[in-house]
Design an enzyme around this catalytic site. Sequence first.
Site, PDB file in Angstrom:
ATOM      1  N   THR A 174      42.704  36.698  62.541  1.00 42.91           N
ATOM      2  CA  THR A 174      43.034  36.431  64.172  1.00 42.91           C
ATOM      3  C   THR A 174      41.844  36.040  64.741  1.00 42.91           C
ATOM      4  O   THR A 174      42.068  34.985  65.731  1.00 42.91           O
ATOM      5  CB  THR A 174      43.825  37.656  64.746  1.00 42.91           C
ATOM      6  OG1 THR A 174      42.980  38.980  64.344  1.00 42.91           O
ATOM      7  CG2 THR A 174      45.104  38.048  64.038  1.00 42.91           C
ATOM      8  N   SER A 227      48.431  45.571  58.103  1.00 45.46           N
ATOM      9  CA  SER A 227      49.174  46.886  58.821  1.00 45.46           C
ATOM     10  C   SER A 227      49.788  47.494  57.643  1.00 45.46           C
ATOM     11  O   SER A 227      50.455  48.543  58.012  1.00 45.46           O
ATOM     12  CB  SER A 227      50.081  46.072  59.858  1.00 45.46           C
ATOM     13  OG  SER A 227      51.105  45.200  59.371  1.00 45.46           O
ATOM     14  N   HIS A 270      50.576  36.168  48.767  1.00 49.32           N
ATOM     15  CA  HIS A 270      51.588  35.652  49.406  1.00 49.32           C
ATOM     16  C   HIS A 270      51.328  34.105  49.093  1.00 49.32           C
ATOM     17  O   HIS A 270      52.054  33.201  49.888  1.00 49.32           O
ATOM     18  CB  HIS A 270      51.737  35.887  50.796  1.00 49.32           C
ATOM     19  CG  HIS A 270      52.152  37.369  50.815  1.00 49.32           C
ATOM     20  ND1 HIS A 270      52.121  37.982  52.084  1.00 49.32           N
ATOM     21  CD2 HIS A 270      52.759  38.206  50.360  1.00 49.32           C
ATOM     22  CE1 HIS A 270      52.455  39.067  52.159  1.00 49.32           C
ATOM     23  NE2 HIS A 270      52.877  39.431  50.996  1.00 49.32           N
ATOM     24  N   CYS A 287      59.213  11.669  42.344  1.00 52.45           N
ATOM     25  CA  CYS A 287      60.437  11.659  42.095  1.00 52.45           C
ATOM     26  C   CYS A 287      61.431  11.696  43.520  1.00 52.45           C
ATOM     27  O   CYS A 287      62.461  11.681  43.358  1.00 52.45           O
ATOM     28  CB  CYS A 287      61.180  12.894  41.150  1.00 52.45           C
ATOM     29  SG  CYS A 287      61.163  14.475  42.085  1.00 52.45           S
TER      30      CYS A 287
END
Length: 255
Positions: free
Chosen positions: A28, A195, A120, A156
């Site tokens: 952040t 968190s 992630h 493609c």
Amino acid sequence: MNEFVQRAAELIAGAQHVVALTGAGISTASGIPDFRSPHTGLWARVDPMEVATIYAFRHRPADFYNWIRPLANTMRVAQPNEGHSALARLEAAGHLEMIITQNIDGLHQRAGSRNVVEIHGNMQSATCLHCYRVYPSKSFIDALINDGRVPICPECGGVLKPNAILFGEQLPVQALMAAKRAVSSCDLLLVAGSSLEVVPASDLPMLAISHQAKFILINREPTHLDHQGDVVIHDDIAQVLPEIVSAVLADRAEP
Ligand code: ZN
């Protein structure tokens, strides 16, 4: 130096196998909002379930790209902050084995960290949903930001999906296994800016605690695992983390 910073530094200096787990809170200070948080404004006009699930992406990729376009621009111009740099210094000095991150921004690597596991995924590469070729995403992201063009596979013509994990999408198995292995054998887990609300990040501290690893938690807001922490600091990560790392490295320099 406050007593919590001192205590955290002592624990890190005394540990043999330190692993860090980082989340949105460490980025952040680089201007990047939390991709998954409902409080960032990213979701203010759009329901994430309408655009940022894998199902929505497959059916309406243009909506997804339209939504993520400002965030992609933010990430493109963002720079690593003092928190990222502190962890890179800790690794270079031999006091940190691995960073497990929930972030998709690539800022740890740009700060100089080498062993980074992205549970992630990331925005640095993209995969064709039709032929599964993988591409570096920079040129596609540039075209998206500049012209709003949906990234298309040059081979493609299939739609390219960033290798960041969307809602409803399976997490990268290799990264997840590497993260669990590292946490299973660490003797100190340092959480910075997570968190700990989203699986699997929420499970990793319990894995560390279950074999008596020390647990340091630095986050702006309280988490549901604060009561388990050996040291818990609610403060600005970009400020506290460099203080802790400087204290670790200063201790090391003493005869
Ligand atoms: Zn393709």
